[in-house]
Design an enzyme around this catalytic site. Structure first.
Site, PDB file in Angstrom:
ATOM      1  CB  CYS A  46      58.472  76.757 -43.714  1.00  0.00           C
ATOM      2  SG  CYS A  46      57.762  76.757 -45.094  1.00  0.00           S
ATOM      3  CD  GLU A  97      59.362  73.643 -45.705  1.00  0.00           C
ATOM      4  OE1 GLU A  97      58.496  73.748 -46.971  1.00  0.00           O
ATOM      5  OE2 GLU A  97      60.509  74.027 -45.522  1.00  0.00           O
ATOM      6  CB  CYS A 155      61.938  79.760 -45.598  1.00  0.00           C
ATOM      7  SG  CYS A 155      60.064  79.531 -45.781  1.00  0.00           S
ATOM      8  CG  HIS A 192      57.517  77.526 -49.032  1.00  0.00           C
ATOM      9  ND1 HIS A 192      58.528  78.097 -48.415  1.00  0.00           N
ATOM     10  CD2 HIS A 192      57.092  78.363 -50.087  1.00  0.00           C
ATOM     11  CE1 HIS A 192      58.923  79.216 -48.817  1.00  0.00           C
ATOM     12  NE2 HIS A 192      57.963  79.607 -50.007  1.00  0.00           N
TER      13      HIS A 192
END
Lengths: 155, 155
Positions: free
Chosen positions: B97, B66, B94, B64
């Site tokens: 993260c 992040e 999410c 992801h």
């Protein structure tokens, strides 16, 4: 949901075999003066990913054993989903790793020692993927002994 | 806790400036046919990490925006804690993260669009580090428009 009740003796033996590999990974972490947590990902009878905690070595808070093992497994298998895989990890995953496991849709997650402080089950309402079977407590005493050894030396 | 109420106009301008950089990262993801989410990590006025979603490109469910940005920032700064940093991300993080952000102890997290399906605030009891100030809704319409563009093209 704890799947351990219905596990056969063969499954239990298999789980212990792979947990020993995860413990070996944890020992690698201990040698580096890292919190001793190790993980392996298994597809069928094949280890497709392994890893140990590298947070201090890499100075990266995301470098947990599970993250290394999941990324390695995806790389080995060439796919982001690990639906036929079991993740073995010596200590209960944290929230971050639980989130990663959920995205991977792993079939099973097997851990050794519970983590009553940082384990994801301490967060009410946090669940893995609905298809993922969770087994806890495999070789828990050995997994915990490594952690105690590490934290005793720190004091 | 939403810190936006006390934010000054200068802070807001600054947040929008860095969110535009995160949006540029999201556009990089869109070009790769990835879910368009981008992130930057800022220390003072310096961008120390950036990233965009690479889940499909890398076939890695943990890739992801992040995660990329946090790891890059730790690498730039040479430390696992990002206590003086702000993470800007175009969409609400999410669970995975959020867990990573908690470990990093980031000072602030600023996001654009909420994610009512996968955002970490949908999990009751899930919190970032107590020191971390959360600001949501910065350039939300632009961040959301990118997501809608992506999902419209999928249909």
């Amino acid at each position: 949901m704890n799947g351990s009740i219905n596990d056969s003796a063969a499954q239990q033996q298999r789980d212990e075999k792979f947990m020993r590999m995860a413990i070996n990974e944890a020992r690698q972490a201990l040698k580096r003066e890292e919190v001793p947590i190790g993980a392996v990902v298994v597809a069928g009878d094949r280890v497709v990913g392994r890893g140990h905690n590298l947070v201090e070595t890499l100075q990266d808070a995301t470098a947990h054993a599970e993250m290394q093992a999941l990324t390695a497994a995806s790389s080995t298998l060439g796919g982001k989903y690990l639906r036929d895989c079991t993740l073995y990890v010596t200590v209960e995953p944290c929230v971050m790793c639980a989130g990663a496991i959920a995205w991977s849709q792993a079939a099973r997650v097997v851990w050794g020692a519970d983590d009553p402080k940082r384990g994801y089950t301490t967060v009410e309402g946090l669940r893995l993927h609905p298809q993922t079977v969770v087994v806890r407590g495999v070789l828990a005493a050995e997994c915990e002994a490594l952690m105690k050894e590490f934290f005793k030396e720190l004091r």
